[in-house]
Scaffold this motif. Structure first.
Motif, PDB file in Angstrom:
ATOM      1  N   LEU A 223      -5.185  16.618  -3.670  1.00 30.25           N
ATOM      2  CA  LEU A 223      -7.093  15.871  -3.070  1.00 30.25           C
ATOM      3  C   LEU A 223      -8.022  16.171  -4.146  1.00 30.25           C
ATOM      4  N   GLN A 224      -7.838  17.576  -4.562  1.00 32.03           N
ATOM      5  CA  GLN A 224      -8.714  17.450  -5.574  1.00 32.03           C
ATOM      6  C   GLN A 224      -8.624  17.132  -6.687  1.00 32.03           C
ATOM      7  N   ASN A 225      -7.917  17.401  -7.146  1.00 29.59           N
ATOM      8  CA  ASN A 225      -7.807  15.986  -8.554  1.00 29.59           C
ATOM      9  C   ASN A 225      -7.585  14.390  -8.593  1.00 29.59           C
ATOM     10  N   ASN A 226      -7.273  14.123  -7.267  1.00 26.29           N
ATOM     11  CA  ASN A 226      -7.682  12.816  -7.263  1.00 26.29           C
ATOM     12  C   ASN A 226      -9.182  12.109  -7.467  1.00 26.29           C
TER      13      ASN A 226
ATOM     14  N   LEU B 253      -9.230   5.122   3.289  1.00 25.38           N
ATOM     15  CA  LEU B 253      -8.547   5.695   1.716  1.00 25.38           C
ATOM     16  C   LEU B 253      -8.013   7.111   2.152  1.00 25.38           C
ATOM     17  N   PHE B 254      -8.360   8.187   2.764  1.00 27.94           N
ATOM     18  CA  PHE B 254      -7.648   9.366   2.953  1.00 27.94           C
ATOM     19  C   PHE B 254      -6.019   9.409   4.152  1.00 27.94           C
ATOM     20  N   GLN B 255      -6.705   8.124   4.833  1.00 27.55           N
ATOM     21  CA  GLN B 255      -5.869   6.992   6.088  1.00 27.55           C
ATOM     22  C   GLN B 255      -4.839   6.667   5.265  1.00 27.55           C
ATOM     23  N   LYS B 256      -4.200   5.673   4.082  1.00 23.49           N
ATOM     24  CA  LYS B 256      -3.582   5.380   3.337  1.00 23.49           C
ATOM     25  C   LYS B 256      -2.661   6.700   2.442  1.00 23.49           C
ATOM     26  N   LEU B 257      -3.492   7.863   2.017  1.00 21.72           N
ATOM     27  CA  LEU B 257      -2.586   9.394   1.690  1.00 21.72           C
ATOM     28  C   LEU B 257      -2.395  10.159   2.718  1.00 21.72           C
TER      29      LEU B 257
ATOM     30  N   GLN C 174       0.908  -0.644  -0.274  1.00 23.89           N
ATOM     31  CA  GLN C 174       0.354  -0.114   0.010  1.00 23.89           C
ATOM     32  C   GLN C 174       1.272   1.551  -0.050  1.00 23.89           C
ATOM     33  N   LEU C 175       1.326   0.833   0.571  1.00 25.00           N
ATOM     34  CA  LEU C 175       2.801   2.862   1.075  1.00 25.00           C
ATOM     35  C   LEU C 175       3.423   2.607  -0.949  1.00 25.00           C
TER      36      LEU C 175
END
Length: 161
Positions: A45-48, A141-145, A9-10
């Motif tokens: 984050l806006q374009n993801n 998803l936010f935690q992974k990012l 994941q990383l």
């Protein structure tokens, strides 16, 4: 086994961040401006598209849950009809005096579900659980990012001895 999954994941997050940094480096160098880490993070984050899809899934799950809760509400139905008779009504050759050629009908019905065998309640519970799962996926998803960002920033900072 768990460490291998976290490493994968990383690694995936690192590849995504490298791609974002390559895309934004052309913007930075072409305009001769400095792109700060916070602004680069907000642009990424806006374009993801994955974040946009997760947000869309949460909105769909919320709409489905609200629709399921609507099963408890009464329904109101309106019906209207029109019938035109070209010739007046006649019985055995005798016309009825004052017979109308136009017939209108309007109907309104109000239905309230009294008992559905817990069908509505179970449907609401299922939709609420699906909404909770969509929110959990978005948070994951936010935690992974966030972990990927920490990993990248940690590798970019100089090591102190």
């Amino acid at each position: 086994m768990q460490l291998k999954m976290i490493y994968k994941q990383l690694k995936k997050g690192l590849v995504i961040c490298i791609l974002f940094s390559c895309a934004f480096s052309s913007i930075v160098f072409s305009q001769n401006t400095v792109l700060l880490v916070d602004s680069a993070r907000s642009i990424a984050l806006q374009n993801n598209n994955t974040i946009k899809a997760a947000t869309y899934n949460v909105n769909v799950a919320t709409s489905n849950m609200l629709e399921a809760k609507g099963g408890h509400l009464p329904s109101l139905d309106l019906n209207a009809g029109f019938l035109y008779l070209q010739d007046p009504i006649s019985f055995t050759g005798n016309e009825i005096a004052g017979a109308l050629n136009d017939i209108y009908s309007v109907g309104l019905s109000l239905n309230q579900n009294i008992f559905s065998g817990n069908r509505v309640k179970n449907n609401v519970l299922i939709k609420e659980e699906l909404e909770r799962l969509a929110m959990a996926q978005k948070i994951s998803l936010f935690q992974k990012l966030f972990i990927a960002q920490i990993y990248i920033i940690g590798n970019l900072l100089p090591c102190q001895k």
